[in-house]
Write an enzyme that holds these catalytic residues in place. Structure first.
Site, PDB file in Angstrom:
ATOM      1  N   HIS A 261       0.840  -1.188   0.000  1.00 39.80           N
ATOM      2  CA  HIS A 261       0.000   0.000   0.000  1.00 39.80           C
ATOM      3  C   HIS A 261       0.880   1.244   0.000  1.00 39.80           C
ATOM      4  CE1 HIS A 261      -3.460   2.536   0.793  1.00 39.80           C
ATOM      5  NE2 HIS A 261      -2.746   3.144   1.720  1.00 39.80           N
ATOM      6  N   ASP A 263       0.669   5.205  -0.291  1.00 40.85           N
ATOM      7  CA  ASP A 263      -0.160   6.406  -0.333  1.00 40.85           C
ATOM      8  C   ASP A 263       0.362   7.341  -1.414  1.00 40.85           C
ATOM      9  OD1 ASP A 263      -2.125   6.087   1.800  1.00 40.85           O
ATOM     10  OD2 ASP A 263      -0.405   6.041   3.138  1.00 40.85           O
ATOM     11  N   ASP A 373      -7.647   1.381   2.679  1.00 36.40           N
ATOM     12  CA  ASP A 373      -7.292   2.397   3.668  1.00 36.40           C
ATOM     13  C   ASP A 373      -8.126   3.663   3.600  1.00 36.40           C
ATOM     14  OD1 ASP A 373      -5.666   3.262   5.823  1.00 36.40           O
ATOM     15  OD2 ASP A 373      -4.424   4.429   4.480  1.00 36.40           O
ATOM     16  N   HIS A 577      -7.020   9.461  -0.774  1.00 32.60           N
ATOM     17  CA  HIS A 577      -7.629   9.443   0.555  1.00 32.60           C
ATOM     18  C   HIS A 577      -6.788  10.055   1.674  1.00 32.60           C
ATOM     19  CE1 HIS A 577      -5.589   5.372   0.636  1.00 32.60           C
ATOM     20  NE2 HIS A 577      -5.191   5.889   1.780  1.00 32.60           N
TER      21      HIS A 577
END
Length: 1008
Positions: A261, A263, A373, A577
């Protein structure tokens, strides 16, 4: 624990730490180093290698926060090592000065060959690079990213702003060495690590725990602590028996998929995300070379696109692995976006852009929705997932709930329109697993579907740029493929898991409506400028496409495909996000604000060009590009929703502003609003019913609260904020502007100044309020409160393509935890026969509660969360000037709320040269969301509509141009074999029969 067991474990643990692990690399020598420190922003490899590199010594400091140092590493492999085989490979070991256990939040590096191709990254837990050949000639691009959040010591930090981060070096390079890895010792280390992890999860008195403990003790006895390499094989033999005991047939089955993951921005800017992707994907490809069964799932088309642009050689290697089925595109979105605040059409475009990229570049579309997430999930999402070709959905974020535990891990998620999506939450409650014994046991223990089903998904790999999966994780997976006492683990693609899960669980439970995250409620409000930029940009894009399409059809103009695509990609990226929710460092949000400003200028120019081709101007009903104010001379008439700004009101209908004692009254034939001397609304009456909307003894106005969350400043609003409420009704100056028919109220609070302007348009029951704030508070929350004399059991809040109802009571813990919620353009509260709408132009955070008054009667309190002032991760968040618009509509039904939301976001004015609309809809509450040309650049017109009122209805759609054919498509503009919503169609128009909140996309081929 028995004393004997404790002593044995102490012996084993010490033997592992002091004997086995140090012997993994029995021989090592330093390599020669030179370095070049990049003066400012990172540069490509080709630019770096041409610089003057200076001698560098291990143990020396390097680079400032957010800096980059290139190391040139050279040396020769000793002759004695040249005969190294697979059992004793030569590796380069790099320690850039790694800190603790926070991969992804600190220094990282990427290794290049002299020809500029990438080898792999070096990370805190993945720092070895395989060396083939007799010489070493490599470059390491080292990034000195500061550790802002990895230590989880949340507080005020200047490190998130490059201008305040300082220039002193923050890392010391410990070593870049050449070493021989003893694979037998490494395998032994993995054996011991796996068995210790399993033993820790077994009942102490179980036979299996005793067998493992004794085998580990025998391993210690079988080995010579002074000759670990020579006796490692004997140690492994001692453990072979317990490692070879297979798991029972019926144990829990875990499908493990590699993941990382990353970001797209958070505690680092997007420029660093690009490099994080290159590092992680290089690691992934290197691991695939060593492990033929390794499968990696990766979302976010934006990250693939960055690789194509900045690392084309790496991208081609990714393309090859996608073709092999081992590098698996998932998600189908441009980025892993927020879903609470992204507008409906923008959410569609996340999938259109993401799936379109995957199909163009790889010839595939994602089938698994992937948002592990994001901070809660809109009830509109199942319909959009299905419409974009997704067949199942994965997240785990709801496990972060601070009040209630979600009851399922595998279930059908039903959206607001009735669409269902097969959904799975990995029971491990993480997307950064290392496949430890503790994690595997937790997954089996927490799995909620025991007895009904027996399969779950695990995502393994160091995330947030931490490098992704490692060979140690693959070793763990292989050892637990069938190991007594552990779940069975198989490394495989998400689709393989879902095939098994669906087969074994034909009738899973159903969860209906939004997946509300009971945490991070402050993200609906933090960084107001970013949120306002998003809202403005969404509406600008709507207008740009509409006018460009009109100009193409009516004026023969060329449709600006490339410019619109580029603009959409900017909007979509910033809906990530941690950007749109306001939870990133200052660098990220200042960059977002600049991007939104540049986008408004570019898109405004596109609108101006289109209007010019139509022979009109912004003043005649176009767009004021300089301000981003949107206007339209040709609103689409829709029965059931009032037309917005269609025509000039009757001159006889006027609004008066007058003084009435200590109060000011704004009144027209439809409504009367009264402000007291402190500038608070004490009365709101609609003329049709004569009913007062403001609760007795109450007033609508601004409130300020202490806002000191328990943990994460920018993320959270905690319920205790309500105990510290202050009405802003002192230090007030009130002024009446007779010429403009406006009331202006100025307040001071602390170091801040707040000015509100109240206006009531002719022939309107809507009080419009413009709030201008020069904000200099810290850890304070500003709300606009509307205490209403309405008994509302529930509140309707606009979401994508419809609205969601939420209880106003706190009967259950789920209701209690939903004390701050997201709404798009409006909130409606009502009782049979009467309601009130509260709308906004860029505010998302709301709270809606109700209480029974003493003596009877009910007050429903609607509050907009206008501004916050968190100090982490951006200590200057929300400081400075803001302009926010709100409105209060009395005597309103849901249709009026929809109209008020459009009116305040897309204000209309009569133009000198009205343009015949391209699309006309006749039907109750069926709205046109977008009009554009098709993505395939065929020239076909795409029209997207939705039912906005929550009712089953019919509507007719007519086109203001010649149509050769009309078909219904999915969101990706592919014709549906079984139309759903189109009752009949021909070249003259379309007859729709739609369910509540259904989205319908039409593709119209124009007549030649």
């Amino acid at each position: 624990m028995h004393n004997d067991s404790r002593l044995v474990l102490e012996r084993i643990t010490r033997f592992l730490g002091e004997r086995i692990s140090p012997a993994v690399y029995p021989e090592r020598i330093p390599l020669s180093l030179t370095a070049w420190d990049v003066p400012d922003e990172p540069v490509p490899f080709a630019d770096a290698v041409g610089q003057r590199f200076e001698p560098f010594t291990a143990g020396s400091p390097w680079s400032k926060p957010w800096g980059t140092t290139w190391f040139h590493v050279t040396g020769s492999v000793p002759d004695a090592w040249l005969s190294a085989s697979d059992s004793r490979p030569v590796e380069m070991l790099v320690d850039l000065g790694f800190e603790g256990d926070a991969p992804g939040f600190q220094a990282e590096g990427l290794v290049f060959r002299p020809d500029g191709t990438t080898v792999k990254a070096v990370e805190p837990f993945n720092s070895a690079v395989r060396i083939d050949g007799a010489t070493v000639d490599l470059y390491v691009e080292a990034a000195s990213n500061p550790n802002i959040g990895g230590s989880w010591q949340w507080g005020v930090t200047p490190l998130g702003d490059k201008s305040t981060a300082g220039t002193a070096p923050i890392y010391v390079l410990r070593h870049i060495d050449l070493a021989v890895r003893d694979v037998t010792v490494w395998e032994l280390e993995r054996d011991v690590w796996t068995l210790l992890g399993l033993h820790a999860e077994l009942p102490e008195t179980s036979n299996r725990a005793a067998q493992i403990l004794r085998a580990l003790e025998h391993m210690c006895d079988a080995m010579d602590p002074h000759d670990v390499a020579g006796t490692a094989a004997a140690g492994r033999d001692a453990l072979a028996g317990v490692l070879g005991v297979e798991a029972a047939v019926g144990v829990h089955r875990i499908s493990a998929v590699g993941h990382a993951h990353i970001d797209s921005a958070w505690l680092w800017p997007t420029r660093e995300t690009i490099r994080k992707c290159a590092r992680t994907f290089s690691n992934v490809l290197a691991l695939m070379d060593d492990y033929p069964d390794f499968v990696f799932a990766c979302s976010s088309a934006q990250q693939y696109a960055w690789m194509k642009q900045f690392y084309p050689e790496l991208f081609e290697r990714i393309r090859a692995r996608v073709a092999d089925g081992r590098f698996v595109p998932v998600g189908g979105m441009w980025v892993e976006s927020d879903t609470n605040m992204v507008g409906g059409e923008a959410m569609v475009r996340q999938f259109v852009a993401g799936q379109g990229f995957f199909e163009r570049e790889f010839g595939v579309r994602a089938t698994t929705g992937w948002l592990p997430d994001s901070f809660g999930y809109t009830g509109a999402l199942p319909q959009l997932l299905a419409g974009a070709g997704l067949e199942q959905f994965v997240t785990q974020k709801i496990s972060w709930n601070d009040t209630d535990r979600f009851p399922h891990h595998t279930f059908e998620w039903e959206g607001i329109d009735g669409t269902r999506m097969f959904t799975h939450f990995p029971p491990m409650d993480t997307y950064n697993s290392i496949l430890s014994g503790e994690e595997l046991a937790r997954q089996e223990r927490q799995y909620a579907e025991k007895g009904e089903a027996n399969s779950s998904l695990a995502l393994f790999g160091h995330g947030d740029g931490g490098g992704g999966p490692t060979r140690e994780m693959m070793a763990a997976a292989h050892r637990t493929a069938s190991l007594d006492g552990s779940p069975r683990v198989a490394v495989e693609a998400p689709e393989a898991f879902f095939a098994k899960a669906k087969a074994e669980y034909a009738h899973p439970p159903v969860w209906s409506g939004e997946l509300y995250l009971e945490l991070h409620r402050g993200t609906y409000t933090s960084q107001a400028r970013t949120k306002q930029g998003n809202r403005r940009s969404e509406h600008l894009m709507r207008q740009a496409e509409l006018w460009a399409t009109t100009a193409t059809i009516r004026g023969g103009a060329e449709y600006p495909y490339d410019a619109l695509e580029s603009a959409w990609q900017t909007v979509l990226l910033q809906q990530f996000h941690d950007i749109l929710p306001g939870s990133s460092i200052a660098w990220v949000h200042r960059e977002a604000e600049r991007n939104y400003a540049a986008l408004a200028e570019r898109v405004g120019a596109l609108i101006d060009d289109a209007l010019g081709a139509l022979g009109t101007t912004a003043d005649a009903g176009g767009a004021a590009a300089s301000t981003g104010v949107l206007v339209n001379a040709a609103p689409v008439p829709v029965r059931g929703v009032p037309a917005l700004g269609a025509g000039v009101p009757d001159a006889a209908v006027q609004t008066s502003v007058r003084l009435d004692g200590d109060s000011v009254v704004l009144e027209n034939e439809r409504a009367r609003f009264t402000l007291d001397g402190t500038g608070r609304v004490v009365s709101a009456v609609d003329s049709a019913s004569g009913r007062e909307a403001i609760a007795p003894g109450e007033s609508a106005g601004l409130q300020i609260f202490r806002d000191t969350p328990n943990k994460w400043d920018a993320w959270d609003i905690d319920q205790h904020y309500r105990r510290h409420e202050t009405d802003l009704d002192v230090d007030v100056v009130l002024d009446v502007d007779d010429q403009r028919g406006a009331v202006r109220v100025t307040r001071r609070i602390g170091e801040s100044t707040i000015e509100q302007e109240f206006t009531l348009a002719c022939d309107s029951a809507t009080l419009e309020v413009t709030t201008r704030v020069d904000w200099h508070e810290r850890q304070k929350l500003l709300k606009f409160a509307f205490p209403l004399d309405v008994r509302a059991d529930r509140a309707a809040s606009e979401t994508q393509f419809g609205h969601v109802y939420r209880a106003t009571n706190e009967n259950t813990s789920w209701d209690f935890a939903r004390f701050e919620t997201a709404a798009h353009r409006w909130v409606h509260v009502g009782e049979p026969g009467y309601g009130v709408a509260v709308a906004n132009d860029s505010t998302y955070g709301h709270d809606v509660t109700r209480q029974t008054r003493r003596g009877g009667g009910t007050t429903t309190l609607v509050r907009q969360s206008l501004l916050r002032a968190p100090v982490y991760p951006d200590p200057e968040a929300d400081q400075g000037e803001h302009v926010l618009r709100s409105s209060l509509t009395v005597g309103a039904e849901v249709a009026d709320a929809v109209a008020a939301g459009y009116a305040i976001n897309l204000p209309l004015r009569a133009g000198a040269a009205p343009i015949e609309p391209l699309v006309v809809v006749d039907g109750d509450g069926v709205l046109v969301e977008s009009v554009k040309l098709a993505e395939d650049r065929s020239g076909d017109v795409i029209v997207r509509l939705y039912e906005a009122l929550g009712t089953r209805t019919t509507a007719s759609v007519r086109f203001g141009f010649g149509a050769a054919s009309v078909v219904q498509t999915d969101l990706l503009e592919r014709e549906l074999t079984e139309p759903d919503g189109v009752d009949a169609s021909d070249v003259s128009g379309v007859r729709l029969a739609v369910r509540p909140f259904q989205v319908v996309t039409l593709r119209v081929r124009r007549a030649l």
